[in-house]
Motif scaffolding. Structure first.
Motif: not given
Ligand SMILES: Cc1cc2nc3c(=O)[nH]c(=O)nc-3n(C[C@H](O)[C@H](O)[C@H](O)COP(=O)(O)OP(=O)(O)OC[C@H]3O[C@@H](n4cnc5c(N)ncnc54)[C@H](O)[C@@H]3O)c2cc1C
Ligand code: SF4
Lengths: 336, 741
Positions: A122, A124-125, A128-131, A140, A142, A147, A149
């Motif tokens: 899960r 979030w990077y 996200d298709e753009q990350s 890398k 991210f 982020e 947490r």
């Protein structure tokens, strides 16, 4: 989402026959609560989607009578069914409790045991298709200094620091479950404790199944009514939410002390993990707030949190403590 | 004689279930999303993935060859600089939603990626000047020059303080998260007219702005030719005024595609581009006497409105009149621009003031309710003479009364304990409070038309929109009151700009504008009806009146059932148009029909698990006035809704921007957390009815003080301040750890 060819085979053999030798081009579709959203976000882009809805027998819970009590749960059993099963509530409470808390009723009514164990992480990077992170072929992670947490706190030697997503993995691990899997080559069994794997690139999944393998069922055996188990998750919201951390425990309560203790930790490392340290801390001891707290502390040994998730270390200790007290039938001091 | 609200009210102020409840709950109500037109195609917006970039090239050749492609509309051009991830580049339309997405993905845009900043703290440390040139000197600075205000005797106030307390407080950028995303269906007619079914909180404003666009850009003559229909809409909160980028794009696509186009934002776009509430952080010092009298208030605040440059904090020291010095710095960041959000600036102001006030109370060892009672602003003596119904004239009396009611309903006297004394076990109980204020004046002009037919039916028409406030029911209640009928007997048509003028629903202005207009319209229609039927009844007009269900002739004592009386109308259809506006409301002769300026007090109770940092809000008491209450049930529901939103600010909501990618990592409803039913406290609403003041809007006030009250309840439970919302486990545990040192 990308276009795909939709298959609805009638047997598991036919289903695995449609799978490919590498990841990404073909996907099994169970409840679809994970796969479809991944497709909509262009993270999963299969050319073939193979629905398991017509495969016979995947949605059965088999249970033996008397002790030891054996359960065999089909990969297609819904989380809502697990949560509502009185047999599981009685003898394998850790599993029913974990299933009951997952997401909300809509998801639990669709999501299956198999999908839950094989779901993608899960981060979030990742979603996200753009990350373009490691898991999507980038160079890398991210989350390492971004982020993080909700990410892993056991990060030593990890390139990708996802938190294991499956809440039903930990109870099955402490219950000593074994997965039955099928590939075109035939059936094999994998102990749940060896079922999960930390992914490090686009060719990996969060489990050890081969691209052309499917999960058929999961089985475990409860030795006697002395076996107690529980799961406890710390979550921020009471309505549909992910656990921040989760712990499952199982042990035999014999003459007031805990024997054969198994403790598994969820959502704190890239894989759900058995904690030998925590189990050892309480093995042979009576379960009370003091011993449970000590086991909780032991569970955190080796934790190396990221920049934003140090708090999860504290939460983990609490989750282990509360899971132990719940399993032992102690007063839930945190419910006032 | 000027029209007044009836002295004895039969329907107004009672509990009237919303008339469109059954439509909404059965799915019969059609929202913009539900509108499907023959031959309709689908629009999608291509967005910039980078937080700051200049467009090098746009290549649509492949996209235009994709299956189903119908139209393309450029929003940005080659060379355009874009300032946040998600900013609009162009829009495409295709025959199905799926094709439209495929077409959008086939558009090739090349960007020169530029430096960006998405965190307030980064810009404060090192301003990288990543925003659009601004002001006469065209500077790109992210940090705007601070603005400072100081009252005359601030320095003395600080000098006279026996005790000072300094704290830091803050709240992040959050999203409006409208359940129905922004969007619309646009269709051009054979006559050259444009009809849009838009999810908007400004029906007339949307139609007018679309007309202006096509007049200016396409040199068309669209006067009177744009129709905006908004029969139902799913939330706006200040983010849905006007057609917006997607509204213009959708109408442009429809023109080019020669087909109706539906363009609704997806959830990620809704969150990243369709408005956010600015952040606010600050350091606040309160100085005062040991008896609780506050002598000075100093605040140094900052926050980001995204790409814009507007202030992010409202009036300080909020409802109080302390001697003050207030500084505010706007930090521009590469995030979507802020939009008005339910009482813009006020939740921020309330948080800074009311949380600091509790910290002061703790320092002097006083019950914070007593500190408030000592410091609430007194009634303004001048205003008592010049405008006795105004907020300044009554604020002291009002807050005192509201605090007393809130104390009683919450059991404050028994439940409050000194901070940190929330129980022996790990689960701590806390109680806290906060105050708020808002305007809620009429704006306008708003036209309402009431038509009575000979079959007894009554039709009310007005262009205004219903954001979920039960607006139709307001119109029906007022008209039913005057015509002796029940609200269900009235047919109300709203949400179409040809029905007349109306303002956007912002600033809690809709009910105070619409209710008086409905009253005036109903009275005129009734009087016209009397004029027609008096002759047929051989009665004098001045002898006729209406009681429940009947027209009464005072002279003869005869009573006529409503339908029978209407039957006498024959072919005439009495019609009354009522108009209300801020200007009308300000006229001396009209005093008592509508007003503005309200107070409110909220008390929150929480349980904090000090082992996990998880906060559960158990109860909120909300005491609220809004002048003359039109629909008690809807008012209470509005307050409960406001409380729910405020609870979400307090516990869950945060838009998280990533420093490395410049993107929002939680543009969803999964990690952008919103409480569900299980997370809701018991909400006790107490409305204070003040009919002599006339109608005042209630949309915004009840959401303002909830998060400060919850923050103070947590402080009361723990004895340490959790300085920033949302009060998540990590923040609570961090505050506890800091407090333990
Ligand atoms: C808001 C929200 C909250 C959530 N919270 C939680 C939570 O707290 N804890 C938690 O554990 N989960 C949570 N989930 C995730 C949810 O449990 C999963 O989406 C679900 O279990 C997936 O099951 P499914 O049957 O829908 O799988 P699908 O979406 O159909 O499949 C998921 C993946 O598993 C593979 N797969 C499915 N069946 C098999 C099989 N038999 N053999 C091999 N591979 C298979 C698919 O190919 C796919 O890759 C949450 C989801 C949402 C949306
Ligand atoms: S944690 Fe894993 S999935 Fe997430 S950004 Fe890092 S590499 Fe990608």
């Amino acid at each position: 989402m990308d276009n795909f060819v939709y298959y609805r085979p009638k047997t598991a053999e036919a289903a695995v026959g449609l799978l490919d030798a590498k990841w990404g081009t073909a996907e099994l579709l169970a409840g679809g609560t994970d796969l479809v959203s991944l497709q909509k976000q262009y993270i999963a882009r299969p050319k073939k989607v193979i629905s398991l809805s017509q495969v016979q027998g995947l949605d059965q819970i088999e249970q033996s009578r008397g002790w030891p009590m054996t359960f065999k749960i089909g990969a297609g059993v819904k989380l809502a069914t697990l949560a509502a099963s009185s047999a599981l509530r009685g003898s394998a409470a850790a599993l029913a409790q974990a299933a009951e808390e997952i997401a909300g009723p809509q998801i639990r009514n669709m999501a299956t045991l198999g999908g839950s164990l094989c779901q993608r992480n899960r981060c979030w990077y990742f979603r996200d298709e753009q990350s373009p992170c490691l898991l999507k072929g980038g160079d890398k992670c991210f989350a390492l200094d971004g982020e993080n947490r909700y990410h892993a706190i056991f990060t030593q030697g990890r390139k990708c620091v996802i938190a294991s997503p499956s809440t039903v993995a930990t109870p099955l691990m402490v219950l000593g479950a074994i997965a039955q899997v099928l590939s075109p080559k035939g059936k094999r069994e994998i102990p749940l404790a060896e079922f999960f794997k930390a992914p490090t690139g686009p060719e990996d999944r969060e489990h050890v199944l081969a691209p052309d393998e499917m999960l058929l069922s999961v089985s475990f055996s409860i030795a006697s009514d002395k076996v107690k188990s529980a799961s406890y998750e710390v979550r921020q919201k009471l309505s549909s939410d992910w656990p921040l951390v989760q712990a499952s425990v199982a042990f035999e309560l014999d003459g007031g002390t805990a024997k054969n203790v198994r403790i598994a930790l969820g959502h704190v490392a890239p894989v759900p993990m058995l904690s030998a340290e925590a189990a050892k801390a309480i093995e042979g001891k009576p379960i009370n707030e003091e011993t449970a707290a000590a086991a909780g502390e032991a569970a955190t040994s080796g934790a190396k949190p990221l920049s934003q998730n140090g708090y999860k270390v504290r939460l983990l200790a609490v989750a282990v403590k509360r899971a132990l007290l719940t399993a032992a039938g102690a007063k839930k001091y945190w419910e006032v | 004689m000027a029209t007044k609200w009836p002295e004895n009210r039969r329907v107004i102020g009672t509990n009237v279930p919303r008339l469109d409840g059954p439509e909404k709950s059965t799915g019969k109500a059609k929202y913009s999303y539900d509108i499907n037109r023959p031959g309709m195609v689908y629009g999608v917006i291509v967005r910039c993935p980078h937080a700051h970039a200049k467009i090098k090239s746009i290549d649509t050749s492949a996209a235009e060859k994709m299956p189903g492609f119908r139209a393309l509309h450029l929003i940005a051009r080659e060379g355009t600089e874009l300032y946040y991830a998600g900013e609009d580049v162009l829009a495409v339309a295709a025959d199905t939603e799926e094709h439209a997405l495929d077409v959008a993905r086939a558009v090739k845009v090349e960007y020169e990626v530029l430096p960006f900043q998405v965190k307030e703290s980064d810009a404060l440390e090192n301003d990288r000047k990543t925003l659009a040139p601004l002001g006469p000197r065209r500077e790109r600075d992210n940090l705007r020059p601070p603005q400072t205000q100081e009252s005359d005797e601030f320095a003395d106030g600080m000098k006279n303080a026996e005790v000072t307390v300094t704290g830091t407080y803050g709240m992040p950028v959050i999203s409006h998260q409208c359940l129905e995303a922004h969007g619309l269906v646009a269709e051009w007619g054979a006559d050259g007219g444009l009809t849009v079914w838009a999810s908007t909180q400004a029906v007339v404003g949307t139609a007018d702005a679309l007309a202006r666009h096509f007049n200016t850009v396409h040199k068309m003559d669209m006067a009177g030719k744009v129709k905006c229909i908004t029969h139902y809409m799913g939330g706006g909160f200040g983010s849905k005024f006007g057609p917006d980028v997607q509204g213009i794009a959708c109408a442009e696509l429809a023109l080019k595609a020669k087909a109706p186009v539906k363009l609704m934002l997806d959830r990620a776009s809704e969150i990243t581009t369709a408005g956010n509430r600015p952040s606010a952080y600050g350091k606040v010092t309160i100085g005062g006497k040991k008896d609780g009298t506050i002598t000075a208030f100093e605040a140094d605040t900052w926050g980001t409105p995204g790409t814009g440059a507007a202030r992010t904090v409202g009036p300080l020291p909020y409802v109080y009149l302390f001697q003050h010095k207030v500084k505010h710095t706007v930090i521009r960041l590469n995030l979507g621009n802020q939009r008005a959000m339910r009482a813009p600036g006020h939740p921020q102001s309330c948080f800074f003031t009311d949380c600091a006030l509790d910290d002061f109370a703790a320092k002097i060892g006083m019950d914070p309710m007593q500190v408030r009672l000592r410091n609430i602003p007194p009634d303004d003596v001048n205003a008592k003479n010049t405008d006795p119904l105004s907020y300044p004239a009554m604020r002291g009396t009002l807050y005192k009364k509201q605090i007393e009611i809130a104390a009683q309903l919450s059991g404050w006297a028994n439940k409050w304990h000194p901070p940190g004394k929330g129980g022996d076990g790990p689960i701590k109980h806390g109680i806290g409070m906060a105050l708020h204020t808002w305007g809620g004046f009429a704006a306008g002009p708003n036209d309402v038309t009431v038509t009575i037919s000979s079959d007894g039916t009554v039709l009310v028409q007005t262009s205004t929109q219903d954001l979920g406030t039960a607006q139709r029911t307001v119109n029906a209640i007022v008209v039913a009151e005057i015509l002796g009928l029940e609200p269900k007997d009235i047919t109300v048509q709203i949400g179409e700009n040809p029905f007349g003028r109306s303002g956007g629903s912002g600033g809690s202005t809709t009910c105070p504008s619409q209710a008086p207009a409905s009253l005036l319209a109903a009275v005129k229609a009734r009087d016209e009806m009397f004029a027609v039927i008096a002759k047929k009844l051989n009665a004098k007009v001045e002898d006729l009146s209406i009681t429940k269900g009947k027209v009464v002739d005072k002279a003869s004592g005869n009573e006529y059932e409503w339908k029978k009386a209407c039957a006498l109308l024959g072919t005439s259809r009495p019609r009354g148009v009522g108009t209300w506006s801020g200007a009308e409301a300000a006229k001396q002769a009209n005093a008592g029909l509508s007003k503005g300026g309200v107070g409110g007090v909220q008390v929150a109770e929480v349980l904090v698990d000090t082992e996990t940092g998880v906060v559960r809000c158990k109860q909120i008491v909300a005491v609220q006035d809004c002048g003359l209450i039109i629909n008690k049930l809807a008012c209470e529901s509005q307050v409960a809704g406001g409380v729910i939103m405020g609870l979400n600010y307090a516990l869950f909501e945060e838009l998280i921007a990533d420093r490395a990618t410049g993107r929002i990592v939680n543009p969803d409803m999964e990690f952008y957390k919103l409480g569900g039913i299980n997370d809701m406290p018991k909400i006790i609403v107490h409305m204070i009815d003040m009919p002599e003041r006339g109608v005042i809007g209630i949309g915004e006030p009840p959401t303002i003080s909830t998060h400060a009250a919850i923050g103070n309840a947590i402080f009361n439970a723990l004895g340490v301040r959790v300085p920033e919302t949302p009060f998540t486990p990590d923040r609570v545990l961090a505050a506890l750890a800091k407090g333990a040192k």
